[in-house]
Motif scaffolding. Sequence first.
Motif, PDB file in Angstrom:
ATOM      1  N   LYS A   1       0.858  -1.192   0.000  1.00  0.00           N
ATOM      2  CA  LYS A   1       0.000   0.000   0.000  1.00  0.00           C
ATOM      3  C   LYS A   1       0.890   1.236   0.000  1.00  0.00           C
ATOM      4  CE  LYS A   1      -3.413  -2.342   2.879  1.00  0.00           C
ATOM      5  NZ  LYS A   1      -3.936  -2.428   4.239  1.00  0.00           N
ATOM      6  N   PRO A   2       0.520   2.355  -0.592  1.00  0.00           N
ATOM      7  CA  PRO A   2      -0.752   2.571  -1.273  1.00  0.00           C
ATOM      8  C   PRO A   2      -0.779   1.869  -2.628  1.00  0.00           C
ATOM      9  CG  PRO A   2       0.615   4.531  -1.463  1.00  0.00           C
ATOM     10  CD  PRO A   2       1.360   3.574  -0.592  1.00  0.00           C
ATOM     11  N   PHE A   3      -1.864   1.184  -2.903  1.00  0.00           N
ATOM     12  CA  PHE A   3      -1.978   0.457  -4.164  1.00  0.00           C
ATOM     13  C   PHE A   3      -2.567   1.358  -5.252  1.00  0.00           C
ATOM     14  CE2 PHE A   3      -5.656  -0.436  -1.457  1.00  0.00           C
ATOM     15  CZ  PHE A   3      -6.694   0.007  -2.259  1.00  0.00           C
ATOM     16  N   ASP A   4      -2.314   0.970  -6.475  1.00  0.00           N
ATOM     17  CA  ASP A   4      -2.884   1.700  -7.600  1.00  0.00           C
ATOM     18  C   ASP A   4      -4.258   1.084  -7.896  1.00  0.00           C
ATOM     19  OD1 ASP A   4      -3.623   2.762  -9.992  1.00  0.00           O
ATOM     20  OD2 ASP A   4      -1.825   2.196 -11.104  1.00  0.00           O
TER      21      ASP A   4
ATOM     22  N   TYR B   1      -6.935   8.656  -3.208  1.00  0.00           N
ATOM     23  CA  TYR B   1      -6.051   7.514  -2.974  1.00  0.00           C
ATOM     24  C   TYR B   1      -5.197   7.248  -4.218  1.00  0.00           C
ATOM     25  CZ  TYR B   1      -4.558   3.164  -0.826  1.00  0.00           C
ATOM     26  OH  TYR B   1      -3.809   2.187  -0.252  1.00  0.00           O
ATOM     27  N   ARG B   2      -5.852   7.402  -5.380  1.00  0.00           N
ATOM     28  CA  ARG B   2      -5.130   7.212  -6.647  1.00  0.00           C
ATOM     29  C   ARG B   2      -3.998   8.233  -6.752  1.00  0.00           C
ATOM     30  NH1 ARG B   2      -9.432   7.037  -9.786  1.00  0.00           N
ATOM     31  NH2 ARG B   2      -9.552   4.811 -10.055  1.00  0.00           N
TER      32      ARG B   2
ATOM     33  N   ILE C   1      -2.455   9.725  -4.265  1.00  0.00           N
ATOM     34  CA  ILE C   1      -1.408   9.377  -3.286  1.00  0.00           C
ATOM     35  C   ILE C   1      -0.534   8.262  -3.852  1.00  0.00           C
ATOM     36  CG2 ILE C   1      -1.021   8.300  -1.019  1.00  0.00           C
ATOM     37  CD1 ILE C   1      -3.573   9.777  -0.098  1.00  0.00           C
ATOM     38  N   SER C   2      -1.193   7.264  -4.420  1.00  0.00           N
ATOM     39  CA  SER C   2      -0.465   6.121  -4.965  1.00  0.00           C
ATOM     40  C   SER C   2       0.506   6.560  -6.076  1.00  0.00           C
ATOM     41  CB  SER C   2      -1.479   5.110  -5.502  1.00  0.00           C
ATOM     42  OG  SER C   2      -0.880   4.219  -6.375  1.00  0.00           O
ATOM     43  N   LEU C   3       0.018   7.456  -6.943  1.00  0.00           N
ATOM     44  CA  LEU C   3       0.866   7.886  -8.060  1.00  0.00           C
ATOM     45  C   LEU C   3       2.008   8.786  -7.586  1.00  0.00           C
ATOM     46  CD1 LEU C   3      -1.908   8.430 -10.715  1.00  0.00           C
ATOM     47  CD2 LEU C   3      -0.226   6.624 -10.660  1.00  0.00           C
TER      48      LEU C   3
ATOM     49  N   TYR D   1       3.396   8.546  -4.772  1.00  0.00           N
ATOM     50  CA  TYR D   1       4.307   7.598  -4.132  1.00  0.00           C
ATOM     51  C   TYR D   1       5.226   6.966  -5.189  1.00  0.00           C
ATOM     52  CZ  TYR D   1       5.517   3.882  -0.802  1.00  0.00           C
ATOM     53  OH  TYR D   1       6.172   3.038   0.036  1.00  0.00           O
TER      54      TYR D   1
ATOM     55  N   LYS E   1      -3.450   9.577 -15.762  1.00  0.00           N
ATOM     56  CA  LYS E   1      -4.347   8.771 -14.927  1.00  0.00           C
ATOM     57  C   LYS E   1      -5.229   9.632 -14.027  1.00  0.00           C
ATOM     58  CE  LYS E   1      -1.737   4.500 -14.664  1.00  0.00           C
ATOM     59  NZ  LYS E   1      -0.963   3.601 -13.822  1.00  0.00           N
TER      60      LYS E   1
END
Lengths: 127, 547
Positions: free
Chosen positions: A108-111, B346-347, B349-351, B353, B378
């Motif tokens: 995590k964090p996952f895409d 969340y998307r 944050i993930s990107l 990251y 995205k």
Amino acid sequence: MEKKILIVDDEVHICALLSQVLEDLTDAGVELLVTQDGEEGLRLALAEKPDLLFLDAMLPNLNGYQICGQLKQSPHGEATYVIMLTARGQAIDRQRAQDVQANEYITKPFDPDMILEKASTILGIPR
Amino acid sequence: MSTAHKPGKAAGYPHCPPQPRTHALPISGRCSGEHAEVCQPVRNGNTAHYPLVKTVFCCYTMFLGDKFTAPQGQRGKAGTWRKGSPMTYVFADCLLDTQLYTLRRAGRVLQLRPKVFQTLTYLLDHHDRVVSKQELTEKIWPEQFISDATLESCIKLVRQALGDTGRTQQFVQTLHGHGYRFVVPVDILPEAQVPRTPGVEPGAAAASRPLFTPAIQPPLRKLLDKSKTSQLLQAFLDLVPDLSSCWIIEPDGQCIAGSPDKTSMDFSTLFDQVAQTHTAVTLAPYSVYPVLLSGALLGAIVVQQKRSESTPDVLSMLRLLSAALTQSAVFGLERTAILRDALDKYREISLLYTIAEAIGASLSTGQLAQLVLDTSHKIVRTEHGSVMLRHPETDILEIQAARGVEHPRKAVLKTGIGIAGLVVQTGRAEIVNDTHSDARFVQYTGTVRSLLCVPLKTNEHILGVVNLSNPLSGRMFTARDEKFLITLASQAAIAMENACLMEALRTQNAALERSLQQRQTPRQTLRWPGFPYTGQQRYGEENPDSR
């Protein structure tokens, strides 16, 4: 036959987000099962025989590695594709997941898009 | 220098005296606001003055004229607007209610001055375009002389109310030489047109009005909780002993829940009648009752009665069940929207990251540029974009990666030229949602409508620019897109600077190696015939060949 996805994660928001990500698959007849408890997760995994299991590592009562280990040793456990989904990304954690025969390990964090794509491929649902 | 605006002149009435306490409104419709009783028009040619109106706002819906009928960007069912209706605007964490004249931000109710309220409402209602200063003054201060300073002060108060500033311009963007634009997505909700059906009481409809209306309304089965709905239906049957079965069906005739069980019976004929009238239809032993949300038919309740005639009791109970299902659907709708929003975050944050990991991965500038484009694609959902780096000597913006119409570019940009060039020069991000009316835009393709340019800058340098564009048919960029791209670009800029330094070091290293090799080569081969020493040997050393 209806396909099933089980989500076991003690964080409610992760359960809600994963359910939202995978919601598109429910149109194709996929049933989503969600629980935040380790013991309940194992019970559901053994009783419902999900096709795909998203499993957190740190869980109350029974951790993700224990669930995966017991599931994979059960008669039908091999048929469930287990994706460990956890914030712990150390090599030792990956090794532990491999030892209990988890099929994949995602940190995590996952895409979200990748999760949906992966689930569609594993369940054989064209998108 | 401030400029006085005189709407009368602009409207072609040079001798029209300013009338600060009255408002010229087109004679179309009737004031339906709270001042309707005192708001009697005094007709004068093609306009009517409303001398007793303390605030123009109650007649606001009239002076908007045709604009009011269906503003662009309205989500949900078009054509349900009603002239004179109060409106609700939902954006970011704010809700502006034109019925209560309040702005609710993050749960706090704020009272705005009338002009500030009107200005904000006008900007919200025209969020699909730039509103010029002249237009704004004509609409908010009709037939009054006001200075630029007054308007700017009002805009400042609007920004303050929203928690925005002139520097950040997250909500209200100033387009110098053009006007103002509200850049955050807005949902405009009319007061729900309440069908006079037994299904929905006017009060109940208002109470179950969702905070927003999504562009695509999910089907009822996705809005209702399956197990809770089954429990509700079971409880309903227990309460109404006249009924033997109860089902919920969707407009396509599919049964989504039922008690004691689902049914595969075809109720399409009965449903069609319900869809036409939005009222209950009975064909013994079945009764079909609509489930409505803001006037839209979500589905219907079908009940099978033990007796051939439906009693008033059954109908009133069905009305309650319908209201409960509508309420559940509203909760479902809001939950879905909140989850989608959370998923977007969340998307992001993930990107971000992923980008942060890339910083340590020593990628090349080209690879990083491609990563920036793929990542922004995205989130911002545009197919077109490019990453340019400024050449330190020529100042030319060289494309490192591009996709869509940005590739290949015909025009060569330099620092200070074109919107991208100006962004590199100033170091400030820009959203241009109408490139054709912006003189700074350098035409390189005929299909770009909106442009978002963000500098790639570190603490010390501006390395280049990230450009995203949308074609004529595409959507406009928002402050949220800009914010995300700024965060992404700032991360990427650090990685790119590192990559540039690494590439420079590699080049320097290669040059040094070449230079060293050139100096060594003659020493290895220098040998004169008959001379006993080679170039590598020092004087006094023995020549190995002579041994």
